[in-house]
Structures are given as structure tokens and as C-alpha cells.
Design an enzyme around this catalytic site. Structure first.
Site, PDB file in Angstrom:
ATOM      1  N   ASP A   1       0.830  -1.139   0.126  1.00 47.38           N
ATOM      2  CA  ASP A   1      -0.317   0.010   0.096  1.00 47.38           C
ATOM      3  C   ASP A   1       0.926   0.934   0.194  1.00 47.38           C
ATOM      4  OD1 ASP A   1      -2.559   1.383   0.388  1.00 47.38           O
ATOM      5  OD2 ASP A   1      -2.648   1.113   1.774  1.00 47.38           O
TER       6      ASP A   1
ATOM      7  N   GLU B   1      -3.404   0.188  -8.059  1.00 48.71           N
ATOM      8  CA  GLU B   1      -3.974   1.020  -7.982  1.00 48.71           C
ATOM      9  C   GLU B   1      -3.345   2.157  -7.669  1.00 48.71           C
ATOM     10  OE1 GLU B   1      -6.560   0.190  -4.518  1.00 48.71           O
ATOM     11  OE2 GLU B   1      -6.002   2.573  -3.582  1.00 48.71           O
TER      12      GLU B   1
END
Ligand SMILES: [Zn+2]
Length: 517
Positions: free
Chosen positions: A181, A295
């Protein structure tokens, strides 16, 4: 001591029966949900006084090769050989080879949920919540930013392996992803790819230029001319010719990109587009022919992503050949850590509606909700507008649920952590979007033991505990022991049912609005 099983659960493999019948003295408690079989062996997780262990019952003729592959001790149960193996990185990698569903992989387009787990003990509780809601939600059990790994002293490999052991323990056999992330550098992306991450969240926030929103025409013009045109494989003239004055019809919404809006979008996000492109190409080189999920997240920037800016980012990334599965805009209002949405719900509804439509027209890709914990007032709307092509990302509330469990079974430890977190908060809050204040949180001395779990419902307490996790988990003594993290982990492992119960309740409320779409 003797081997026990949870008699209420199905237990039909030989290994389960053998472990039950085995001679007393092993002290193993079988975790029935973990039982699995493959060509080479039967497999199970057991609890022992020294912690969890992997138990391997080799198929005939397979004992020696398995002993070479796994590290551990040879044992036996009911006259059959067993290997009792610690939860090491080598054993996790070997187990993923034999039970390939434990290896993270890219996720299908649809609903998914990311569960950050800062202690590495939450996966079995996440599985219980997923099973309870029953919908087709693809999970990401291993999810951690480099910032969180640094603050908790964990490596990318440890994050992956903890999720492997947790999903094995819980018997999870469906797909699972692993999200590196908020990646900011190519080196971090490489390290996470090597550890087995399959979803890479690129955070180009440092390259988002806030001057675009300053309302200074001369400054905007200078910033436009100074864009990294070579890295964008473009020129000012060709971008103007391609995009200026375009009106995009997005499922009935008209979004126009006049010259002024284009200049603002390009100045704000042009460098971010160049950075994401470079990171994507780097990942393609590192991953070779292995597919991965990408992402793009700009959620931690100062000003909301307008619809025109979203279109700019999507159309430019596409032009540059980037393939992504999920995008996290910065929405209107405030997505603070560990508390519900703060802002005008009707304005957010109108905002997400168009962002989701843009994601369908330019993708389809998922709209990703970062800082997604506890945003109970917006889940229905997000699930509806995205038509289920959505990713819910929660990062820190599994840690808060760990503290809730501790407040129930070890009030003194919880109280000590709360006192310490209050001391740390004003320093630790700097890199987070939070607005709690210590002055408004209940004083520890005024709360009786029985009232401690309810502190986890307090807005201020939640945020104070949420952002101080790094200080709490790394505080140590001169002998090398960890002041809070060591007892926290041992209490959670001594009361796995209490922690699982807290996690299940918490995440069922998050997942239910997204299930079944
Ligand atoms: Zn985020």
C-alpha cells in the site's frame, strides 16, 4: 496434556483423527478449520504451549523429501510419522507450494476489501467476517504500507507470511490478494514484489502540485510550461490539441475540459501521471510475465479530485499504456482515520456518483475507498454507485479491535497503552488526517476497568489509539523486550476467540453493505 479438537466442527481427515487418537503428551490443540490434504501430505495448524505450529503428515514415501523442504522436528502420532514445524518464512513458502490457494494472486474485477493487520494476528477474524456476510467479496489479507512496516518493525515478507498462516489456520481457500500500500519508490516496489505482493498501490501524492488550486494565473502558466513533457511523452501543443475544449459524456453527466480546466488538471496531476507511469513500467519489468494489480491513489492530497481531473488522469494513464484495476480519488469532505465520514453526505453522493461513472467509462476499474474503516454512513451509496466495482480499504481498525480485546481480558495493559498513546498523540498525528484532541478524551484514571472497552467507541480515543500504533508497538526496554507489543501479542494468542469475535463483529458491519451485489 492431550490433543483436543473442537467437537462442534467437521473433522474428517485422517490427520485430524490421528491427532485426536495420538498418545497424550504432545500438548497439541488442533485447529480443525486448518485441516487440508494434498498429494504429498495432510496438513494442520495446532496450538501448543509454545505457540502455533504447522503439523505435516506425509503421504507414504514422502517423508524424506518433506523433511528436506520444511524445517522442524520429526514426531509421530498413532504410529505415523509427523513433522512439527514452526511458523517460519521458509515453512510459509513451502506451504504455499503445496497448498497453492494460500499464495496471493490478482483479484477479479468486482468487490474487494483490504484488511490491514499491523500485528499479523487478525486474518482468522477477517475470514470469520467474510464467511458471516457470505457475499462474493475478494479479500486482501496482507496489506501494509512501507510507512506502517517501518513503524511496526515488520518486513514485506513477514506481512505476506502472517497472512499465509492466518488464512491456512482459518481454512480460507478462495482467492486472496496482497497489497503493497502507498508505495512511493521503485526500490520499495521491488522489495514488495519479491516478497510475493500482487497488488501495488502507487501513491504519487508527493508529485501532486497544489499550486494548481492557488488561483494564480501567472504561476499556473509557468507550472504548465515546466511540466515534464518528455516523461509524459507529449508536448504542450499536442496536449492542447488532444484535450482542450473536449466535453466528455459520462453516462449522462457532461464534464467539460476547457483550456483553463485542462491547465489546472495537468499542473496538478501531470507529474503524478509521469510518476505512476514510471512505477508501472518498473513493476512490469520486475514482475516479468506474472500478472499484478495496480492501484492509483491520490487520497492523501489536500484538495478533492474534480471529475475533470479524474478524466485527465485516466485518459493520460491510458495513453501512456498503464493498466490499473483501482483508483482512489480524493473525495469531497473528510475521510479521517477510524471514524465515520465527516462532511455533507449529499455532496459526497453526487461526487462518488460521477467518479464511479468515469471509472466505468475509462475502465472498468474499481473506485477505492481509502481510510475506509468506520465510514458506515456512506457504504450503501458507494456500493450502489460503483455497482459493486469497488475496493474498501481499511488499515488500522484491526489494531483497534485488538485493543478492544485487550481491554476485555487485560485491563491493566490496555490502560498502560492508553496512557502512553495520550502522551504520544500530538507528535504522532502529524502524518495523518485526524482531528481528535487529548483534552477531550476521557482521563484514564476516571474510567473503571469495566468501562475500558467502551472507550473504543469514543471519537477522540479511537483516533488517539489509531495513529500512535507505531510508538506503542516499538516502545522497548534496554533488554530488547517490547514494553507493550510483547504482552499484547501473547494476550491475543492466549485469547484467540476474544480477538476473533471483536474482529468479526467489527468487519461484518463493514462488509454487509457490499455483500451480494
Ligand atoms: Zn490511503
Amino acid at each position: 496434556m492431550h490433543i483436543t479438537t473442537d467437537s462442534g466442527r467437521r473433522n474428517d481427515t485422517n490427520l485430524g483423527a490421528r491427532l485426536q487418537q495420538a498418545a497424550p503428551g504432545t500438548g497439541f490443540a488442533l485447529i480443525p478449520a486448518s485441516l487440508a490434504a494434498s498429494a504429498a501430505a495432510e496438513w494442520a495448524m495446532v496450538r501448543t504451549p509454545a505457540g502455533r505450529r504447522l503439523v505435516v503428515a506425509p503421504a507414504p514415501g514422502r517423508t524424506e523429501p518433506l523433511l528436506a523442504e520444511f524445517e522442524g522436528e520429526k514426531s509421530e502420532a498413532g504410529g505415523f510419522p509427523l513433522l512439527v514445524a514452526p511458523l517460519t518464512a521458509r515453512n510459509a513458502a513451502a506451504l504455499r507450494r503445496h497448498l497453492p490457494w494460500l499464495a496471493p494472486r490478482p483479484l477479479p474485477v468486482g468487490t474487494s476489501a483490504g484488511f490491514g493487520d499491523r500485528l499479523g494476528l487478525a486474518t482468522s477474524g477477517h475470514v470469520l467476517a467474510l464467511r458471516a456476510v457470505g457475499g462474493a467479496i475478494a479479500p486482501v489479507f496482507a496489506q501494509q504500507s512501507i510507512r506502517e512496516m517501518t513503524r511496526t518493525g515488520r518486513s514485506p515478507q513477514a506481512v505476506i507470511d502472517d497472512a499465509t498462516w492466518g488464512s491456512f489456520e482459518a481454512g480460507w481457500r478462495d482467492v486472496q490478494g496482497a497489497d503493497a500500500d502507498h508505495l512511493k519508490t521503485a526500490d520499495d516496489a521491488t522489495a514488495c514484489a519479491r516478497a510475493g505482493f500482487t497488488w501495488f498501490t502507487i501513491d504519487p501524492g508527493e508529485h501532486v502540485d497544489g499550486r494548481a488550486d492557488a488561483g494564480d494565473p501567472a504561476g499556473l502558466r509557468a507550472a504548465w510550461e515546466a511540466l515534464p513533457w518528455d516523461r509524459l511523452e507529449d508536448s504542450a501543443a499536442s496536449m492542447l490539441a488532444r484535450l482542450a475544449g473536449r466535453v466528455f459524456e459520462i453516462e449522462g453527466h457532461r464534464v467539460s475540459l476547457d483550456e483553463g480546466a485542462l491547465a489546472k488538471a495537468a499542473v496538478k496531476y501531470g507529474r503524478a501521471v509521469a510518476h505512476v507511469t514510471a512505477m508501472y513500467r518498473h513493476l512490469c519489468a520486475v514482475k516479468g510475465d506474472q500478472p499484478f494489480d495496480l492501484e492509483v491513489s491520490v487520497d492523501e492530497t489536500d484538495t478533492p479530485t474534480t471529475h475533470a481531473e479524474h478524466i485527465f488522469v485516466a485518459s493520460e494513464l491510458r495513453r501512456l499504456g498503464v493498466r490499473w484495476v483501482s483508483l482512489a480519488p480524493r473525495f469531497v469532505g473528510r475521510f479521517e482515520k477510524g471514524v465515520d465520514y465527516i462532511g455533507d453526505i449529499a455532496a459526497l453522493d453526487a461526487d462518488i456518483r460521477v467518479h464511479a461513472a468515469i471509472a466505468r467509462v475509462f475502465g472498468p476499474y474499481k473506485i477505492s475507498l481509502h481510510s475506509g474503516s468506520d465510514k458506515f454512513s456512506i457504504y450503501e451509496m458507494a456500493a450502489a454507485h460503483t455497482r459493486g466495482v469497488v475496493h474498501l480499504k481499511t488499515a488500522g481498525t484491526s489494531y483497534l479491535e485488538a485493543l478492544r480485546a485487550v481491554a476485555q481480558v487485560a485491563p491493566d495493559l490496555f490502560r498502560a497503552i492508553y496512557v502512553f498513546a495520550r502522551e504520544r498523540y500530538d507528535q504522532d498525528r502529524a502524518s495523518y488526517h485526524v482531528s481528535a484532541s487529548v483534552a477531550e478524551a476521557p482521563e484514564p484514571a476516571r474510567v473503571a476497568d469495566a468501562g475500558l472497552p467502551a472507550l473504543l467507541e469514543d471519537f477522540h480515543v479511537r483516533q488517539i489509539l489509531h495513529v500512535t500504533f507505531g510508538s506503542v508497538l516499538t516502545a522497548g526496554r534496554s533488554d530488547g523486550s517490547l514494553t507493550y507489543a510483547d504482552p499484547l501479542r501473547s494476550i491475543l494468542q492466549a485469547h484467540p476467540d476474544v480477538y476473533e469475535d471483536c474482529l468479526e463483529r467489527h468487519f461484518v458491519r463493514h462488509l454487509r453493505p457490499f455483500a451480494g451485489r
